[in-house]
Enzyme design. Structure first.
Site, PDB file in Angstrom:
ATOM      1  CD  GLU A   1       0.243   1.134   3.128  1.00 42.63           C
ATOM      2  OE1 GLU A   1      -0.244   2.195   2.702  1.00 42.63           O
ATOM      3  OE2 GLU A   1       1.138   1.087   3.981  1.00 42.63           O
TER       4      GLU A   1
ATOM      5  CB  THR B   1      -2.929   4.718   1.746  1.00 44.62           C
ATOM      6  OG1 THR B   1      -2.612   3.714   2.714  1.00 44.62           O
ATOM      7  CG2 THR B   1      -3.633   4.060   0.564  1.00 44.62           C
TER       8      THR B   1
ATOM      9  NE  ARG C   1       5.358  22.486   4.632  1.00 44.06           N
ATOM     10  CZ  ARG C   1       4.257  22.656   5.346  1.00 44.06           C
ATOM     11  NH1 ARG C   1       3.205  21.889   5.141  1.00 44.06           N
ATOM     12  NH2 ARG C   1       4.203  23.588   6.289  1.00 44.06           N
TER      13      ARG C   1
ATOM     14  N   GLY D   1       7.496  11.215  11.571  1.00 44.88           N
ATOM     15  CA  GLY D   1       7.033  10.201  12.514  1.00 44.88           C
ATOM     16  C   GLY D   1       5.965   9.361  11.848  1.00 44.88           C
TER      17      GLY D   1
ATOM     18  CB  CYS E   1       4.826   4.480   6.934  1.00 45.19           C
ATOM     19  SG  CYS E   1       3.245   3.649   6.660  1.00 45.19           S
TER      20      CYS E   1
END
Length: 431
Positions: free
Chosen positions: A152, A154, A252, A258, A261
């Site tokens: 995934e 996401t 940025r 954190g 993932c």
């Protein structure tokens, strides 16, 4: 409904990935049963409540309630299922490797499910896990069942949109028929399918997150150098990001990454390399920079206030990013622990966070608004860029503090306006 109902799918795990996967597959027209071993989670889901905060997820689950069910029962989940999706978490073990105990628990539970056509793993796993799962399926009499790594990509806060409109759908399959089956499950999803071997698919997820983490740590190092040379990192990052070869995303500066993932996957990739006898020097530096970034925030307050013993410090935002209630590996935990260790009193505000009843949170106080959190405080740290912070009357807020000192760890407020409002204002990489 986007597609036609044509497959029965069992999803193992009702966490962020499992719920989003199950809901989106149901949205595509498939019949989905999500199974979890947590009675509390399943009870909430059956009652129509979603145990996590993810924009759009609750509405999607409600919209597809005829095709999407939840259960504790293994047999109910597997009954008639053609594809079993493994979506359980793989946290770091004591050695830093991924803990695959929940993955293996699911794989063992599939024994006897001879009607399955494929097992697909969405959980983030070390490269080579698929080979071991394939052998386990063969030993369990499921040699005819295909295997796929379908990682995934996401992000919390945008997970539903990320599933339905992905940059790519990666399918690493043990055979062509399995690759076609997993690709067909995603018909109606607005994104290209990229087919490869299983090991490569497993590596894609780890490499992607490591590269994104690298961009963040890189711009944070540049921000520190900007502070020492008088340059403005916002201008620097903006101009660098206009280069089409580099792009603006993840350039940025802030107090570090954190979440569920980046920390886990970066460490897992480093341990994977170590286990092969190879040291990933760049990734090790990326992790070190991120670890130091949080501690630099505390040091800035010490430089401004002197001794932190007895100081009151407000943490504005606790979750690792806005738009989620996820506290996993949130920088706020490190900040709170370090401040408490320095003898400070820590006051907290966050509109969504639900900190565990453990340290450091049991030694902090919670407040209903940013204004309440900073009242009587000596300093504040912007930890999470919640949009509510832009609506605060900072001049009025400064007046109710003992010492209006702020470290803006997300560079979300205007330096000139904050200083005009009476604040001693510090940020990341801005003069």
């Amino acid at each position: 409904m986007v597609g036609k109902p044509n497959r029965q799918v069992a999803v193992f795990g009702a966490g962020y990935i499992g719920l989003v996967t199950g809901a989106c597959l149901a949205e595509l027209g498939h019949r989905v049963v999500v199974r979890d071993i947590s009675a509390d989670k399943i009870s909430l889901l059956k009652a129509g409540d979603v145990p996590i905060y993810e924009p759009g997820l609750g509405d999607m689950i409600a919209r597809n309630k005829e095709r999407l069910t939840f259960t504790l029962d293994l047999r109910e989940a597997l009954d008639g299922a053609e594809v079993a999706y493994v979506c359980v978490d793989t946290p770091p073990s004591a050695s830093g490797d991924a803990d695959l105990s929940k993955v293996w628990s699911v794989v063992r539970s599939l024994e006897g499910a001879s009607h399955l056509k494929a097992v697909a793993v969405k959980s983030t796993v070390p490269v080579g896990t698929g080979t071991r799962v394939r052998a386990a399926l063969d030993a369990a009499g499921l040699a005819h069942v295909g295997y796929a790594a379908n990682p995934e990509f996401t992000a919390e806060g945008t997970a539903v949109n990320d599933f339905m409109h992905p940059d790519r759908i990666v399918v690493g399959a043990s055979d062509e028929a399995t690759a076609r089956l997993i690709a067909e499950l995603h018909e109606g999803v607005d994104g290209p399918v990229v087919v490869m071997d299983v090991r490569s698919a497993e590596m894609v997820k780890l490499a992607s997150n490591a590269l994104l983490a690298t961009k963040i740590s890189f711009i944070n190092e540049i921000a520190t150098l900007c502070e020492k040379t008088g340059a403005d990192v916002e201008d620097v990052a903006g101009a660098v990001g206009l280069d089409h070869r580099l792009g603006r995303h993840f350039l940025r500066p802030g107090i570090g990454w954190g979440g569920s993932c980046f920390p886990k996957d970066s460490e897992a990739l480093r341990q994977l390399a170590n286990n092969t006898g190879y040291h990933l020097q760049l990734l090790s530096a990326v992790i070190e920079v991120n670890n130091l970034q949080k501690r630099r925030a505390v040091q800035k307050l010490k430089d401004a206030l002197g001794d932190l013993a007895g100081a009151r410090v407000a943490l504005l935002g606790l979750t690792f990013k806005p738009g989620t209630d996820d506290m996993r590996e949130a920088p706020s935990a490190v900040l709170a622990a370090r401040l408490l260790a320095e003898g400070a009193e820590v006051r907290c505000w966050d509109p969504m966070a639900r900190p565990a009843e453990t340290e450091p949170w049991t030694s902090t106080s919670r407040h209903a608004s940013p204004e309440a959190a900073v009242e009587g405080a000596d300093a504040a740290i912007v930890v999470t860029e919640w949009p509510q912070l832009r609506e605060v009357d900072w001049a009025q807020t400064a007046a109710v503090m003992r010492r209006p000192v702020m470290f803006d760890g997300r560079n979300m407020l205007d330096p000139a306006e904050m200083r005009a409002a009476g604040w001693t204002y510090m940020s990341v990489g801005r003069p």
